[in-house]
Each structure stands twice: as structure tokens, then as C-alpha cells.
Design an enzyme around this catalytic site. Structure first.
Site, mmCIF file in Angstrom:
data_model
loop_
_atom_site.group_PDB
_atom_site.id
_atom_site.type_symbol
_atom_site.label_atom_id
_atom_site.label_comp_id
_atom_site.label_asym_id
_atom_site.label_seq_id
_atom_site.Cartn_x
_atom_site.Cartn_y
_atom_site.Cartn_z
ATOM 1 N N HIS A 85 -6.461 30.683 3.876
ATOM 2 C CA HIS A 85 -7.376 30.741 2.734
ATOM 3 C C HIS A 85 -6.735 31.404 1.537
ATOM 4 O O HIS A 85 -7.028 31.075 0.398
ATOM 5 C CB HIS A 85 -8.666 31.457 3.129
ATOM 6 C CG HIS A 85 -9.562 30.567 3.890
ATOM 7 N ND1 HIS A 85 -9.689 30.630 5.247
ATOM 8 C CD2 HIS A 85 -10.329 29.542 3.481
ATOM 9 C CE1 HIS A 85 -10.519 29.691 5.645
ATOM 10 N NE2 HIS A 85 -10.926 29.021 4.599
ATOM 11 N N ARG B 212 -1.633 9.349 -1.041
ATOM 12 C CA ARG B 212 -0.716 8.491 -0.267
ATOM 13 C C ARG B 212 -0.283 9.242 1.001
ATOM 14 O O ARG B 212 0.750 9.889 1.032
ATOM 15 C CB ARG B 212 0.516 8.144 -1.106
ATOM 16 C CG ARG B 212 0.248 7.179 -2.252
ATOM 17 C CD ARG B 212 1.557 6.850 -2.976
ATOM 18 N NE ARG B 212 1.453 5.626 -3.746
ATOM 19 C CZ ARG B 212 1.234 5.581 -5.066
ATOM 20 N NH1 ARG B 212 1.079 6.686 -5.743
ATOM 21 N NH2 ARG B 212 1.185 4.424 -5.688
ATOM 22 N N ARG C 7 -5.872 7.538 1.615
ATOM 23 C CA ARG C 7 -5.469 6.205 2.064
ATOM 24 C C ARG C 7 -4.735 6.357 3.386
ATOM 25 O O ARG C 7 -3.827 7.167 3.495
ATOM 26 C CB ARG C 7 -4.542 5.557 1.034
ATOM 27 C CG ARG C 7 -3.976 4.244 1.564
ATOM 28 C CD ARG C 7 -3.150 3.535 0.542
ATOM 29 N NE ARG C 7 -1.846 4.157 0.385
ATOM 30 C CZ ARG C 7 -0.931 3.718 -0.483
ATOM 31 N NH1 ARG C 7 -1.199 2.700 -1.271
ATOM 32 N NH2 ARG C 7 0.235 4.303 -0.578
ATOM 33 N N GLU D 179 -4.733 -5.352 -2.914
ATOM 34 C CA GLU D 179 -3.354 -5.420 -3.394
ATOM 35 C C GLU D 179 -2.647 -6.679 -2.917
ATOM 36 O O GLU D 179 -1.439 -6.817 -3.071
ATOM 37 C CB GLU D 179 -2.579 -4.159 -3.016
ATOM 38 C CG GLU D 179 -2.684 -3.732 -1.583
ATOM 39 C CD GLU D 179 -2.007 -2.388 -1.295
ATOM 40 O OE1 GLU D 179 -1.217 -1.896 -2.111
ATOM 41 O OE2 GLU D 179 -2.277 -1.847 -0.204
ATOM 42 N N ASN E 225 0.527 -2.410 -8.048
ATOM 43 C CA ASN E 225 1.979 -2.463 -7.812
ATOM 44 C C ASN E 225 2.305 -3.596 -6.850
ATOM 45 O O ASN E 225 3.225 -4.381 -7.071
ATOM 46 C CB ASN E 225 2.485 -1.145 -7.227
ATOM 47 C CG ASN E 225 2.055 0.038 -8.062
ATOM 48 O OD1 ASN E 225 1.751 -0.112 -9.243
ATOM 49 N ND2 ASN E 225 2.007 1.212 -7.467
ATOM 50 N N ASP E 226 1.528 -3.655 -5.773
ATOM 51 C CA ASP E 226 1.748 -4.740 -4.820
ATOM 52 C C ASP E 226 1.090 -6.030 -5.273
ATOM 53 O O ASP E 226 1.623 -7.109 -5.050
ATOM 54 C CB ASP E 226 1.222 -4.332 -3.431
ATOM 55 C CG ASP E 226 2.220 -3.442 -2.713
ATOM 56 O OD1 ASP E 226 3.423 -3.783 -2.718
ATOM 57 O OD2 ASP E 226 1.809 -2.400 -2.161
ATOM 58 N N ARG F 212 9.064 -5.918 -5.978
ATOM 59 C CA ARG F 212 8.929 -4.766 -6.888
ATOM 60 C C ARG F 212 10.114 -3.814 -6.804
ATOM 61 O O ARG F 212 10.296 -2.953 -7.661
ATOM 62 C CB ARG F 212 7.600 -4.021 -6.636
ATOM 63 C CG ARG F 212 7.524 -3.291 -5.310
ATOM 64 C CD ARG F 212 6.103 -2.815 -5.013
ATOM 65 N NE ARG F 212 5.917 -1.386 -5.215
ATOM 66 C CZ ARG F 212 4.882 -0.691 -4.725
ATOM 67 N NH1 ARG F 212 3.928 -1.291 -4.035
ATOM 68 N NH2 ARG F 212 4.770 0.586 -4.946
ATOM 69 N N CYS G 245 -5.704 1.833 -8.788
ATOM 70 C CA CYS G 245 -4.865 2.994 -8.506
ATOM 71 C C CYS G 245 -3.380 2.665 -8.605
ATOM 72 O O CYS G 245 -2.533 3.523 -8.390
ATOM 73 C CB CYS G 245 -5.192 3.608 -7.151
ATOM 74 S SG CYS G 245 -4.860 2.511 -5.776
#
Ligand code: PEP
Ligand code: MG
Length: 557
Positions: free
Chosen positions: A208, A313, A349, A447, A470-471, A481, A518
């Protein structure tokens, strides 16, 4: 002596430059005395409990205003611990059966319980050992104050020592504090205006104290033993690299001063938007969130006053070590992010391993086209044990904030059915083990062109969409990419991509779910107006871009 660098672990990013102050642990000697009047001694103990609770109530109020409701909860836990039946019984028992003074009974009980907790398997319980020491110290200080008028016959048989840190509260020159250990209540009581950063020897990154340091925006590192001869010397805490530099040379100092200046400028910019809603001129509220890869990115998130994490991620947790992160390690990271965000949305994710994100220790097999191969949700579905470990960790972390789950690389409806089946198994297992969780929003990344095209059907099964541009660009335009040679062909402004985005937003809205972006396109300021016209609900970008997007949103008609 010259410059010396010490490596520790990052508790919280940021740079601190200043004189170092070694916070010695003054020893409070706890005397072991025989007492005559047991009931009177038990009353002394109960009076101290009452005072401790009153103090904690005040600390809790201060913490709520400084670090938010969720992070302040630890002091409510302390209030409960003070009144914990086992703890109270142990203290009373020592007083009653051994005719010992309350100080000795509290110190012994504190030691015993802390040892018990620190030996536990579960990281959560191990971290509670610090809290036990914290409440025991508080009781001891109160008892010491109440003991001015000494009580009768005292027979010193043995001495027990207890740590007692003097707090950094009096007005003085700002310093970097170095101590063996800092308890949560010590941390929250410090005057932030004179604390530049801190270095501790003990204390886990998940404690903490660490969470409070992050929430209070104080650069901090742990795992470095403070040396008395550092006292008063110039030092740098590099919270990003987890390093302490004592007596930095001129060049190093200049570099860090420059870095600190930059960080301060960012902070100033951020402050201008603090408290202002992310709302367009026509009154639509837009969620402007941030993408993070690991816990230390939270520094930037807090500095930029970000209102949520749109993409955590999680695969970076898998990429940091040389083995798969177990449930506890993942749980600790998710919990930390959830807690630090203090009730703001955190979208985790599930792991997006594969393609460019390979793991040295997990054989994914040889592939001709890894970007179209065994990756992301495909691994999760085909290796459910791996997936279930992650899901359990996320479910457990759901209790500590406002957590949502998001699945990457979805192409088909059946994948969602399969995911739900696996989630159900996890829920049943948790239920059986008596482990609680909170209901979470469940979303998917859009995506792949397939997902965009059938987004009307996918929308019936989830709570939100987040477009991974991006994808999406790579798969729509058939442009790798990763390949810089064909960078000219990787065109996020391509009409095919923009039409797919529009389709996804429409289909999502038709089912009443929110839709965000995103991927990197979310931070393309040339597209912000277009996305807002299309009806986008959320934009999640690297924390450093957050402000620019917020500004643009507020300017949109
Ligand atoms: C995307 O594909 O746009 C995305 C956000 O995921 P990642 O960049 O991690 O593949
Ligand atoms: Mg992606």
C-alpha cells in the site's frame, strides 16, 4: 567519494533531485513489566485502541481527500485490524495470564501476527504484515504517551524493541527520504511539499505504501539499503530506471535537471485541463483514456490527469520475465492498476501474444505468416489453462476498482461463445473456492476486417467495442505493419479503413453499446474531428497525447 549509482526496483516513475535525508529508525524500547491490576491494564489497552481508531479516522479523511476513496480504504482496514478479535484476544490474554503490561502484550502480539502473515503464500496476506506492524506501532506510541504516570511495581526483565519513525512533517527544505521501511500511514501523513521522492530498503512494489506513492505522484524506488553517510548529500532518484544516484557528477545532474524540467512543463500543461470535462461544444461527453503496457506507465497517466485506461496491454507482463507470469503475479499487477486508478475505468486486454510479440519460453511453432497465425485470442482458446490463469487474476482484481475485460483479435461469433464457456468455468471454480469478484463490462477489439463487417452481430454479445486500428489497417490493406519498406502503403487515412470504422460505430450504437478506438489512429489529430462526427465515444491514446486530444475534443463543434 564521487558519483555512485545504486540499482533498485521502481515503485513509481518520475525524477527527484535534492538532498537526501536518512530517516533513522529510532528505537522505542518496550519494557516488559509485571502489573498488579489486570483490569486496569486492560482498560489502558482499550483506551489506546479507542484513541488509535480516532487517529485513523482522521488519517482516513486526509487520505480520501489526497489519494481518493479506494486508496484510502487501507486505513479502514487498519481500523478493523485494531479491533480484530484474534488480535485483541491475544493482547488481553498476555496481560491476563502473564500479568504483563499492555506495551509488552501489544509488541508481542504485533510481532507474532506480523511473522505469521509474512510467512504466508498469498502475496496479499504477506503484504498485511506491514499493516500489522503499522497498527501495533500506533498503539505503542499511544500507550507510551499515556504512561507518563508510571504504574506501580515495575520489574524490567527483558527489552523488546519496536520501530518508530519520526515523520517528515515539520517545515524544512524539500528532501529525498531514505528509510528502511515506510508504513502506509507514515507515507500519507508526510507533507508532500517537502518530499521530493523516497528510497526504501524493504517494501514490495505492490504494498500500500507503493500504491500511495504512485497516487501521490512521488517518485519512489525500493530494494536499496540506506547508508548513514549519504545523509545531506546531493542525490537523484530515477523512478523510471529504478536507480538512486548519490553525488551525481555535473553532466548527470544536468541531464536529470533537463528531464525534470520537461516533466514539470508537461504537468503544467496538464493542470490547465484538470477538472475540465472532455466534452464537445455540442455537449457530447467523450471518454479520453490512455493505453498502458505496464504498471510504471501509471506515472504518466496520473500526471496527465487521465480519466481511465482504455487499453492495458497485459502481454507485457508475459514478456518481462523468462517464464509465464503466474496468477499471483498477474493479480498483483492488475490490482495495482485498478487500485491506483481509484475507481476509474481500467480495461484489461487479455494477452495479445504472437506476431511481433513473441515469448522466448513459449513455443508457438514455425509460421510463414505470424501476424495471421497463432496469436492473441487464438492461443487463449487453444490453450485454455493459460487463459484461465489470466482470467482468474483479472476476476480477482475486479474487486479493487472498476475493471473491464477486453478480448483481442476476434474474427468470429463462435470465438465469443467459446470465451464465455471458459469464463463460466473460471466463475464456477472461483465460486467453489469462495473467491469473490465483481461484474465487469466485457468488450472486444475490432481489429480485423471480419469483425468490423459482422460488428452488428458481435455487438449483441458484448458491452463495448474498441477499434484496434494498428491491426485493422494492416489486415484491411494487406500491409505488414512491421515492414518499413512498405510504409507508404500503410495508410490509416485510406477510405476502406475509415468506412470500416464508421460501420463499427453505427453497428455498435444500433445495439446500444459504446465504441472507442485504441489504435494509434486515436491520437491522429487530423482525424479527431472526423471520428467525433462519426459518433465515436472513446479515444484511448498514449498518456502523453491525452492532453492534445482533450483540447481538440473541447474545440469540436
Ligand atoms: C491495435 O491493433 O490497434 C491495437 C491497439 O493493438 P496492438 O497495437 O497491441 O496490436
Ligand atoms: Mg492489435
Amino acid at each position: 567519494m564521487g558519483m555512485k549509482t545504486y540499482a533498485g526496483k521502481t515503485v513509481f516513475g518520475g525524477i527527484a533531485i535534492g538532498k537526501i535525508r536518512i530517516e533513522g529508525k529510532g528505537k522505542t524500547i518496550v519494557k516488559r513489566c509485571r502489573i498488579e491490576n489486570v483490569e486496569e491494564e486492560i482498560k489502558r489497552y482499550h483506551d489506546a485502541m479507542k484513541k488509535a481508531s480516532d487517529q485513523l479516522k482522521k488519517i482516513h479523511e486526509k487520505a480520501v481527500s489526497e489519494v481518493g476513496e479506494v486508496n484510502a480504504q487501507i486505513f479502514e482496514v487498519h481500523m478493523m485490524m485494531i479491533e480484530d478479535d484474534d488480535y485483541v484476544e491475544s493482547v488481553e490474554n498476555i496481560i491476563r495470564t502473564q500479568n504483563m503490561n499492555a506495551e509488552y502484550a501489544v509488541a508481542s502480539t504485533g510481532d507474532n501476527f506480523a511473522k505469521l502473515f509474512s510467512g504466508m503464500e498469498d502475496e496479499y496476506f504477506r503484504a498485511r504484515a506491514d499493516d500489522i506492524r503499522d497498527i501495533s506501532d500506533r498503539l505503542l506510541k499511544i500507550l507510551a504517551d499515556s504512561n507518563e504516570k508510571d504504574s506501580g511495581e515495575t520489574m524490567v526483565e527483558e527489552e523488546k524493541s519496536s520501530d518508530n519513525t519520526t515523520l517528515l512533517t515539520e517545515k524544512q527544505e524539500p528532501v529525498i527520504l531514505a528509510a528502511q521501511e515506510l508504513t502506509p500511514s507514515e507515507t500519507v501523513q508526510m507533507d508532500k511539499s517537502i518530499l521530493l521522492g523516497f528510497v526504501t530498503q524493504y517494501g514490495s512494489v505492490n504494498s500500500h505504501t507503493a500504491i500511495l506513492a504512485r497516487t501521490m505522484n512521488i517518485p519512489a524506488i525500493t530494494g536499496i539499503e540506506p547508508r548513514p553517510d549519504w545523509h545531506g548529500k546531493m542525490a537523484v532518484v530515477d523512478g523510471f530506471g529504478g536507480e538512486l544516484i548519490i553525488e551525481p557528477d555535473e553532466k548527470t545532474l544536468l541531464q536529470y535537471q533537463e528531464r525534470l524540467k520537461q516533466l514539470k512543463e508537461e504537468e503544467e500543461q496538464a493542470k490547465k485541463l484538470i477538472g475540465l470535462e472532455n466534452i464537445t461544444k455540442s455537449g457530447k461527453k467523450i471518454k479520453v483514456y490512455a493505453n498502458i503496457a505496464n504498471v510504471s506507465d501509471l506515472y504518466s497517466v496520473l500526471h496527465n490527469d487521465v480519466e481511465g485506461i482504455g487499453l492495458f496491454r497485459s502481454e507485457f507482463l508475459y514478456m518481462e520475465g523468462s517464464t509465464l507470469p503466474d496468477e499471483e503475479k498477474q493479480f498483483a499487477a492488475y490490482k495495482q492498476v485498478a487500485q491506483t486508478m481509484g475507481g476509474k475505468k481500467v480495461i484489461i486486454r487479455t494477452m495479445d501474444i504472437g506476431a511481433d510479440k513473441k515469448l522466448s519460453y513459449l513455443d508457438l511453432g514455425e509460421e510463414e505468416n505470424p501476424a495471421m497465425g497463432y496469436r492473441a485470442i487464438r492461443i487463449s482458446i487453444k490453450q485454455p489453462e493459460l487463459f484461465k490463469t489470466q482470467l482468474r487474476a483479472i476476476y480477482r482484481a475486479s474487486l479493487y476498482g472498476n475493471v473491464s475485460i477486453m478480448y483481442p483479435m476476434i474474427t468470429s461469433l463462435w470465438e465469443l461463445d467459446k470465451i464465455m464457456e471458459i469464463e463460466k468455468e473460471v466463475q464456477d471454480e472461483l465460486k467453489e473456492a469462495g473467491i469473490e469478484w465483481k461484474k465487469m463490462e466485457r468488450g472486444i477489439m475490432i481489429e480485423t476486417p471480419a469483425a468490423a463487417i459482422i460488428s452488428d452481430k458481435l455487438a449483441e454479445k458484448v458491452d463495448f467495442f474498441s477499434i484496434g486500428t494498428n491491426d485493422l489497417v494492416q489486415y484491411t490493406l494487406a500491409v505488414d505493419r512491421q515492414n518499413g519498406n512498405i510504409g507508404d502503403f500503410y495508410n490509416p487515412h485510406h477510405e476502406a479503413v475509415l468506412r470500416l470504422i464508421q460501420t463499427v460505430i453505427r453497428n455498435g450504437h444500433a445495439q446500444g453499446i459504446w465504441v472507442g478506438i485504441c489504435g494509434e489512429m486515436a491520437s491522429d489529430l487530423e482525424l479527431t474531428d472526423l471520428f467525433l462526427d462519426m459518433g465515436i465515444d472513446e479515444l484511448s491514446v498514449a498518456p502523453v497525447f491525452n492532453l492534445a486530444i482533450r483540447k481538440k475534443v473541447r474545440e469540436h463543434e
